[in-house]
Design an enzyme around this catalytic site. Sequence first.
Site, short mmCIF file in Angstrom:
data_model
loop_
_atom_site.label_atom_id
_atom_site.label_comp_id
_atom_site.label_asym_id
_atom_site.label_seq_id
_atom_site.Cartn_x
_atom_site.Cartn_y
_atom_site.Cartn_z
N ILE A 242 35.10 47.64 24.91
CA ILE A 242 34.01 47.47 25.87
C ILE A 242 33.67 48.81 26.51
O ILE A 242 32.50 49.17 26.65
CB ILE A 242 34.38 46.44 26.95
CG1 ILE A 242 34.79 45.11 26.32
CG2 ILE A 242 33.19 46.22 27.90
CD1 ILE A 242 35.36 44.11 27.32
N PRO B 27 42.36 46.51 31.36
CA PRO B 27 42.99 45.20 31.61
C PRO B 27 43.64 45.17 32.98
O PRO B 27 43.94 46.22 33.57
CB PRO B 27 44.03 45.10 30.49
CG PRO B 27 44.35 46.52 30.14
CD PRO B 27 43.08 47.28 30.32
N ARG C 161 38.36 43.05 35.72
CA ARG C 161 39.03 42.06 36.55
C ARG C 161 38.96 42.51 38.00
O ARG C 161 39.09 43.69 38.32
CB ARG C 161 40.49 41.88 36.12
CG ARG C 161 40.69 41.19 34.77
CD ARG C 161 40.24 39.74 34.80
NE ARG C 161 40.52 39.03 33.57
CZ ARG C 161 39.71 38.98 32.52
NH1 ARG C 161 38.54 39.63 32.56
NH2 ARG C 161 40.06 38.30 31.44
N ASP D 249 30.88 41.91 38.48
CA ASP D 249 30.83 40.59 37.86
C ASP D 249 32.14 39.85 38.05
O ASP D 249 32.26 38.70 37.64
CB ASP D 249 30.51 40.71 36.36
CG ASP D 249 30.37 39.35 35.69
OD1 ASP D 249 29.59 38.52 36.21
OD2 ASP D 249 31.04 39.12 34.67
N GLU E 128 38.51 34.01 42.25
CA GLU E 128 37.45 33.38 41.45
C GLU E 128 37.78 31.90 41.25
O GLU E 128 38.78 31.58 40.60
CB GLU E 128 37.32 34.08 40.10
CG GLU E 128 36.85 35.52 40.21
CD GLU E 128 36.71 36.21 38.87
OE1 GLU E 128 36.28 37.36 38.83
OE2 GLU E 128 37.04 35.58 37.82
N HIS F 256 31.39 36.28 37.06
CA HIS F 256 32.18 36.44 35.84
C HIS F 256 31.45 35.84 34.63
O HIS F 256 31.97 35.03 33.87
CB HIS F 256 33.56 35.77 36.00
CG HIS F 256 34.62 36.41 35.16
ND1 HIS F 256 35.92 36.56 35.58
CD2 HIS F 256 34.57 36.96 33.91
CE1 HIS F 256 36.63 37.15 34.63
NE2 HIS F 256 35.82 37.40 33.60
#
Length: 340
Positions: free
Chosen positions: A180, A231, A259, A283, A288, A307
């Site tokens: 990404i 990560p 995250r 995002d 969450e 998200h």
Amino acid sequence: MKVVVIQENVKMPNLTSEEVTAHWNKLSEIPGVELEIKMPAGYPDAEALHELVGDAEVVFGIWISDQVINEEWLSFHPNLKYIATLGHGWREFDVEMTRKKGITITNTIYGAQTIAEYGWALLMEVCHHVNVHSDLIKKTDWSVHDENDRPVEASKFDFVVTPQIELYGKTCGIFGLGSIGLAFAKMAFGFGMKVISYSHHKKVGAAYDFIEQVDFDTLLKESDVISIHAPFTSDTADTFNKSAFDKMKDGVILINTARGGLIVEEDLMAAIESGKVYGAGLDVLREEPPLCDNPLFHSDKTAITGHIAWLTKESRLRAVDMAIDNFVHYLNGIPTSVIN
């Protein structure tokens, strides 16, 4: 071979559960597979997963974390030999324990381009606030004219409500140069930005030649934009805290599609209020869904979504197809995307 798929709800206007199920049904074409597709109302907790997984040998759709992938939970499912998560990322778990149990765990790298594109959309929102300017034009009554037959609100037509930020020639810092991060870096390079990055492991190969790989402090000090693509682990938790913000340029823009736990949100809010951070596109959040109000929600310097960076129709179906391909490779003795 009993195979269980935990199919999550479809929360998209251009995709149906039936379409997703049709892709999962390709598993039935594999000789020896006894397929069960289960669709819980919401994502199940560790206790609810026991009933869903049962005596299956293979399960698709588990979120990997130490709350599920641990000695106690797995002891209820002695038949399990293969677990596939449908996401890129996962929480830390006891890797050695799963190896001793002979369980193969895989992830699915389905959405590098999709997530990077969404991250870029967040950056464009912070830089240009297109919807704000669109609303200004669309909601103004242009039919009211003055004595010269000019719209009374004529001055609003070319009025800039928010500062417009040009990215050309600025420096984009990528934190986490995985698939990404690399996709986002290519977009930044295409916009004429200098691209630098910090990653836990240095990346090698011609694909990375346009990126200057630097240490973390250099990334903080030199970047005009920082995009997070690492990560969430014990090593990366709270990486973007007061100490990190203090080292950044004044007016930096922060983007996070990784995250929420990588950012200390109180410190980010303070950095926005001081002007150290010009704006943030997020995002992901630490909680969450949010369990309470969050000061970041009330700032005009933030763009926050729930998200959803991965949720295109293409990526959702691609995740299923790639997960099945990974499983076929495993059955053929050449497992791919193994994370344990």
